[in-house]
Enzyme design. Sequence first.
Site, mmCIF file in Angstrom:
data_model
loop_
_atom_site.group_PDB
_atom_site.id
_atom_site.type_symbol
_atom_site.label_atom_id
_atom_site.label_comp_id
_atom_site.label_asym_id
_atom_site.label_seq_id
_atom_site.Cartn_x
_atom_site.Cartn_y
_atom_site.Cartn_z
ATOM 1 N N CYS A 94 1.042 -1.003 -0.072
ATOM 2 C CA CYS A 94 0.034 0.002 -0.070
ATOM 3 C C CYS A 94 0.968 1.271 -0.002
ATOM 4 O O CYS A 94 0.892 1.873 0.975
ATOM 5 C CB CYS A 94 -0.887 -0.062 1.192
ATOM 6 N N CYS A 154 -1.091 3.882 11.275
ATOM 7 C CA CYS A 154 -0.662 4.992 11.869
ATOM 8 C C CYS A 154 -1.817 5.334 12.969
ATOM 9 O O CYS A 154 -2.520 6.244 12.778
ATOM 10 C CB CYS A 154 -0.620 6.002 10.919
#
Length: 434
Positions: free
Chosen positions: A251, A371
């Site tokens: 990704c 994240c």
Amino acid sequence: MIKKNNIKLDMVNLLDEIQNGKYSNIQLNYYFSKNSYTKKEKMFITNVINIVIKNLIYIDYLIGKSVKNVKKRKIKQLLRISVAQLFFMESDNAGVIFEAGEIAKILNAHQVGFVNATLQTVLKNKEKFDDEIPQDKRESIVLSYPQWFVNKMKIDYSDDYLKMLKSYKKRSYLSVRFDKNKIMKEKFEETLKNINTEILFSIGEVYYLSNANIFDTKIYKNGNVVIQDASSYLAVKNLDVKDGDVVLDACAAPGGKSLAILQLFNPKKLISTDIHEHKIKLLNELKNKYGYSNFEVKLNDATQIENLDTTFDKILLDMPCSGLGVLRKKPEKIYELTANDIKTLKKLQKKIFESAYKCLKSDGEILYSTCTFSKNENTNNIQYFLEKYEDLEILEVEIPKNIKTMRDEFGGVYISYKNEYLDGFYIAKLRKKL
């Protein structure tokens, strides 16, 4: 006064664009590139916009207690900006209200009296309005987080949730990484000194800086210095690519981690993929700029890594996630999320991992990172993977001692909210046993 009004009008338009789906950091950079603001003006605009977004629920509560309905969208943005100045900044209250009236004349002359009366009401009654906040909604309103999120945080982090919520309302700091193959550490630090930039904190080649003067330097413009947070840098470092490894960044866009892999290691081949064509364009621009011969960019769905017809020694899965760890940089993100979004993301993360597992060589390694600090997307997923795949084992994640972390029961590492500079992050490393 004319320029001051123009700046405030720009802030109204800027906030309106952010409220309609634009990212605050991207829009701020766009406005700064097209307008000749001074450094002081840029700091002022950034500060006001961030204060509004980080305190949006509370600001809207105060406005909502003062007036039943604000029909004009940009008038509402003007009120939000003015309330932020009245209560979160050292401002001349009379001056703020006067300026708001001047901007209202430009936006809609019929709204001048309404704007003035609303701000006067807020100013006069703030303490009364604060006392009227329902106890069961106080944390949500005062800290400006959706109620579902406060409830979730209480479950995930019952002891720390209030400190965490307050922490992610603090300011963020610019961080950059220099290419150690092109610049010596001493030379880089000398450059910072020459451009009057203070080093706030550093980890390896990543430095947190006191200002953005680095953007005007040759080493930044030629790509030898790039923007990167230390948390994502540590994820790449823990991938620990060996010479000859075939590596996947599944990704990859916009490409910061791919570039770090190429600059920190020497893989035989790095394949970087993304599902979106416009993001593939960004990756190809990166490839063309740096010219690495072992770098391939491919359009591919990360849930179907099998389409690449390749098996990998190392796979970096920096997952699509809720992004809660970067709220200091993208504070508007919290207002876009729902509890169902996290459930949907968790399902997507499982699909991506399962596809990656099929394409991982025996003795190969997957670096799983997000994240976010949501346990559903991190610890719970790692538990699921370890239970489903008996040949997977957890490896040690190495983090410098000056970084505050929390480790879960499976060996995954959370980059803690207690770090003043780093993004919130989760890193887990898994190996497919021979």
